[in-house]
Design a protein around this motif. Structure first.
Motif, PDB file in Angstrom:
ATOM      1  N   VAL A  19     -16.636  47.994 -71.751  1.00 58.74           N
ATOM      2  CA  VAL A  19     -17.873  46.944 -71.456  1.00 58.74           C
ATOM      3  C   VAL A  19     -17.241  45.850 -71.029  1.00 58.74           C
ATOM      4  O   VAL A  19     -17.904  45.091 -70.007  1.00 58.74           O
ATOM      5  CB  VAL A  19     -18.586  46.721 -72.707  1.00 58.74           C
ATOM      6  CG1 VAL A  19     -18.115  45.609 -73.688  1.00 58.74           C
ATOM      7  CG2 VAL A  19     -20.012  46.226 -72.741  1.00 58.74           C
ATOM      8  N   TRP A  20     -16.002  45.097 -71.056  1.00 57.43           N
ATOM      9  CA  TRP A  20     -15.416  44.027 -70.552  1.00 57.43           C
ATOM     10  C   TRP A  20     -15.372  44.419 -69.002  1.00 57.43           C
ATOM     11  O   TRP A  20     -15.790  43.671 -68.164  1.00 57.43           O
ATOM     12  CB  TRP A  20     -14.316  43.587 -71.186  1.00 57.43           C
ATOM     13  CG  TRP A  20     -13.567  42.475 -70.529  1.00 57.43           C
ATOM     14  CD1 TRP A  20     -14.045  41.220 -70.522  1.00 57.43           C
ATOM     15  CD2 TRP A  20     -12.356  42.639 -69.705  1.00 57.43           C
ATOM     16  NE1 TRP A  20     -13.162  40.488 -69.778  1.00 57.43           N
ATOM     17  CE2 TRP A  20     -12.225  41.258 -69.391  1.00 57.43           C
ATOM     18  CE3 TRP A  20     -11.516  43.637 -69.639  1.00 57.43           C
ATOM     19  CZ2 TRP A  20     -11.110  41.135 -68.634  1.00 57.43           C
ATOM     20  CZ3 TRP A  20     -10.364  43.313 -68.927  1.00 57.43           C
ATOM     21  CH2 TRP A  20     -10.123  42.117 -68.488  1.00 57.43           C
ATOM     22  N   GLY A  23     -19.055  46.502 -67.305  1.00 54.87           N
ATOM     23  CA  GLY A  23     -20.330  45.855 -67.908  1.00 54.87           C
ATOM     24  C   GLY A  23     -20.933  44.767 -66.775  1.00 54.87           C
ATOM     25  O   GLY A  23     -19.993  44.097 -66.219  1.00 54.87           O
ATOM     26  N   ASP A  24     -22.025  45.091 -66.313  1.00 54.14           N
ATOM     27  CA  ASP A  24     -22.622  43.976 -65.366  1.00 54.14           C
ATOM     28  C   ASP A  24     -23.092  42.674 -66.157  1.00 54.14           C
ATOM     29  O   ASP A  24     -24.108  42.434 -66.176  1.00 54.14           O
ATOM     30  CB  ASP A  24     -23.810  44.778 -64.706  1.00 54.14           C
ATOM     31  CG  ASP A  24     -24.515  44.121 -63.568  1.00 54.14           C
ATOM     32  OD1 ASP A  24     -23.910  42.871 -63.220  1.00 54.14           O
ATOM     33  OD2 ASP A  24     -25.646  44.332 -62.974  1.00 54.14           O
ATOM     34  N   TRP A  25     -21.717  41.830 -66.182  1.00 49.89           N
ATOM     35  CA  TRP A  25     -22.249  40.631 -67.028  1.00 49.89           C
ATOM     36  C   TRP A  25     -23.125  39.642 -66.216  1.00 49.89           C
ATOM     37  O   TRP A  25     -23.770  38.922 -66.896  1.00 49.89           O
ATOM     38  CB  TRP A  25     -20.681  40.051 -67.127  1.00 49.89           C
ATOM     39  CG  TRP A  25     -20.138  40.810 -68.295  1.00 49.89           C
ATOM     40  CD1 TRP A  25     -19.177  41.862 -68.029  1.00 49.89           C
ATOM     41  CD2 TRP A  25     -20.380  41.191 -69.663  1.00 49.89           C
ATOM     42  NE1 TRP A  25     -18.834  42.672 -69.365  1.00 49.89           N
ATOM     43  CE2 TRP A  25     -19.661  41.925 -70.246  1.00 49.89           C
ATOM     44  CE3 TRP A  25     -21.083  40.391 -70.556  1.00 49.89           C
ATOM     45  CZ2 TRP A  25     -19.531  42.237 -71.747  1.00 49.89           C
ATOM     46  CZ3 TRP A  25     -21.330  40.489 -71.792  1.00 49.89           C
ATOM     47  CH2 TRP A  25     -20.382  41.591 -72.468  1.00 49.89           C
ATOM     48  N   LYS A  26     -23.270  39.640 -64.872  1.00 48.80           N
ATOM     49  CA  LYS A  26     -24.135  38.947 -64.142  1.00 48.80           C
ATOM     50  C   LYS A  26     -25.250  38.878 -64.512  1.00 48.80           C
ATOM     51  O   LYS A  26     -26.202  38.148 -64.436  1.00 48.80           O
ATOM     52  CB  LYS A  26     -23.651  38.948 -62.538  1.00 48.80           C
ATOM     53  CG  LYS A  26     -22.433  38.213 -62.330  1.00 48.80           C
ATOM     54  CD  LYS A  26     -22.066  38.337 -60.706  1.00 48.80           C
ATOM     55  CE  LYS A  26     -20.657  38.040 -60.593  1.00 48.80           C
ATOM     56  NZ  LYS A  26     -20.384  38.223 -58.899  1.00 48.80           N
ATOM     57  N   ARG A  28     -26.776  40.718 -67.475  1.00 46.49           N
ATOM     58  CA  ARG A  28     -26.661  41.147 -68.792  1.00 46.49           C
ATOM     59  C   ARG A  28     -28.249  40.989 -69.113  1.00 46.49           C
ATOM     60  O   ARG A  28     -28.490  41.947 -70.163  1.00 46.49           O
ATOM     61  CB  ARG A  28     -25.669  40.511 -69.673  1.00 46.49           C
ATOM     62  CG  ARG A  28     -25.808  38.971 -69.643  1.00 46.49           C
ATOM     63  CD  ARG A  28     -24.743  38.462 -70.434  1.00 46.49           C
ATOM     64  NE  ARG A  28     -24.652  37.013 -70.299  1.00 46.49           N
ATOM     65  CZ  ARG A  28     -24.305  36.257 -69.462  1.00 46.49           C
ATOM     66  NH1 ARG A  28     -23.782  36.696 -68.561  1.00 46.49           N
ATOM     67  NH2 ARG A  28     -24.361  34.945 -69.584  1.00 46.49           N
ATOM     68  N   GLU A  29     -28.962  40.056 -69.110  1.00 46.46           N
ATOM     69  CA  GLU A  29     -30.103  39.706 -69.280  1.00 46.46           C
ATOM     70  C   GLU A  29     -31.115  40.838 -68.930  1.00 46.46           C
ATOM     71  O   GLU A  29     -32.023  41.184 -69.762  1.00 46.46           O
ATOM     72  CB  GLU A  29     -30.963  38.404 -68.622  1.00 46.46           C
ATOM     73  CG  GLU A  29     -30.100  37.070 -69.102  1.00 46.46           C
ATOM     74  CD  GLU A  29     -28.991  37.011 -68.164  1.00 46.46           C
ATOM     75  OE1 GLU A  29     -29.190  37.552 -66.770  1.00 46.46           O
ATOM     76  OE2 GLU A  29     -28.263  36.260 -68.448  1.00 46.46           O
ATOM     77  N   TYR A  32     -30.431  43.643 -71.929  1.00 41.69           N
ATOM     78  CA  TYR A  32     -30.638  43.214 -73.485  1.00 41.69           C
ATOM     79  C   TYR A  32     -31.530  43.801 -74.274  1.00 41.69           C
ATOM     80  O   TYR A  32     -31.269  44.332 -75.309  1.00 41.69           O
ATOM     81  CB  TYR A  32     -30.696  41.453 -73.261  1.00 41.69           C
ATOM     82  CG  TYR A  32     -30.733  40.950 -74.721  1.00 41.69           C
ATOM     83  CD1 TYR A  32     -29.559  40.838 -75.394  1.00 41.69           C
ATOM     84  CD2 TYR A  32     -31.854  40.394 -75.371  1.00 41.69           C
ATOM     85  CE1 TYR A  32     -29.518  40.232 -76.547  1.00 41.69           C
ATOM     86  CE2 TYR A  32     -31.745  39.790 -76.517  1.00 41.69           C
ATOM     87  CZ  TYR A  32     -30.362  39.437 -77.162  1.00 41.69           C
ATOM     88  OH  TYR A  32     -30.525  39.216 -78.466  1.00 41.69           O
ATOM     89  N   SER A  80     -22.222  48.936 -76.648  1.00 40.56           N
ATOM     90  CA  SER A  80     -21.572  48.883 -75.562  1.00 40.56           C
ATOM     91  C   SER A  80     -21.603  49.903 -74.657  1.00 40.56           C
ATOM     92  O   SER A  80     -21.745  49.649 -73.380  1.00 40.56           O
ATOM     93  CB  SER A  80     -19.788  48.885 -76.129  1.00 40.56           C
ATOM     94  OG  SER A  80     -19.580  47.690 -76.810  1.00 40.56           O
ATOM     95  N   PHE A  83     -24.835  49.004 -72.602  1.00 44.51           N
ATOM     96  CA  PHE A  83     -24.750  48.332 -71.600  1.00 44.51           C
ATOM     97  C   PHE A  83     -23.924  48.658 -70.382  1.00 44.51           C
ATOM     98  O   PHE A  83     -24.254  48.640 -69.281  1.00 44.51           O
ATOM     99  CB  PHE A  83     -23.817  46.896 -72.157  1.00 44.51           C
ATOM    100  CG  PHE A  83     -23.682  45.863 -71.226  1.00 44.51           C
ATOM    101  CD1 PHE A  83     -24.716  45.210 -70.585  1.00 44.51           C
ATOM    102  CD2 PHE A  83     -22.424  45.208 -71.014  1.00 44.51           C
ATOM    103  CE1 PHE A  83     -24.577  44.296 -69.676  1.00 44.51           C
ATOM    104  CE2 PHE A  83     -22.139  44.431 -69.922  1.00 44.51           C
ATOM    105  CZ  PHE A  83     -23.575  43.654 -69.555  1.00 44.51           C
ATOM    106  N   SER A  87     -25.632  49.389 -66.659  1.00 41.79           N
ATOM    107  CA  SER A  87     -24.888  48.660 -65.845  1.00 41.79           C
ATOM    108  C   SER A  87     -24.529  49.479 -64.532  1.00 41.79           C
ATOM    109  O   SER A  87     -24.398  48.943 -63.477  1.00 41.79           O
ATOM    110  CB  SER A  87     -23.693  47.874 -66.253  1.00 41.79           C
ATOM    111  OG  SER A  87     -23.900  46.803 -67.131  1.00 41.79           O
TER     112      SER A  87
END
Length: 176
Positions: A19-20, A23-26, A28-29, A32, A80, A83, A87
């Motif tokens: 996930v780190w 994952g598409d952290w930019k 993430r909303e 969610y 995880s 996400f 992603s």
């Protein structure tokens, strides 16, 4: 018993590292609400099957109870996976999306098969690896459905829950 512990640590660390990395952290909303949806569904399933278990996790050196494993699944593994899954979903490519869904179904079915073979989990009340694999075939498309149409996903999950409760002979007396 050490191999059960090793497998569980491998799963947790593997999903956290994945996930780190993937994952598409930019954005993430955007994912969610679906992550929360999957968590609620899994916790709800654990609650409904409390007295009529369909699968049973064996204790290991660190994890002593079924509840602990379910919490790890609900708060680490499934969020995880959801996400990462969303992603990287090929939303604009229909042919590729079917293959992508099939890949995730295969991954989860294989992980559960390994867990069963090494003795980390067993099945009860007529549930089987095939039952879980069929549920995986529903879970991953429902994740995508929830991402696009949450209400429809909730309705589908309600219908699947009713089917499982009927097929696996639940009675209201067994529910917590």
């Amino acid at each position: 018993m050490w191999y059960i512990l090793f497998f569980r640590i491998f799963l947790v660390l593997g999903f956290l590292l994945a996930v780190w990395k993937w994952g598409d952290w930019k954005n993430r909303e955007n994912y969610y609400s679906t992550v929360l949806f999957i968590m609620v569904i899994n916790l709800g399933a654990s609650f409904l099957t409390y007295h009529h278990i369909l699968w049973n996790y064996q204790p290991d050196a660190l994890v002593k109870t079924q509840t602990t494993v379910e919490l790890i699944n609900s708060y680490v593994i499934l969020p995880s996976a959801t996400f990462i899954y969303l992603s990287n979903f090929p939303f604009n490519r229909k042919g590729r999306s079917y293959g992508y869904i099939a890949l995730w179904i295969l991954l989860f079915s294989c992980l559960e098969l390994i867990d069963n073979v090494i003795g980390g989990m067993s099945y009860k009340n007529n549930w089987s690896w095939l039952s879980s694999s069929i549920l995986d075939c529903a879970m991953f498309p429902i994740m995508r459905l929830h991402y696009e149409s949450p209400l429809r996903a909730w309705i589908v999950c309600l219908l699947i829950t009713i089917i499982v409760l009927i097929l696996f002979d639940f009675s209201s007396a067994e529910m917590k």
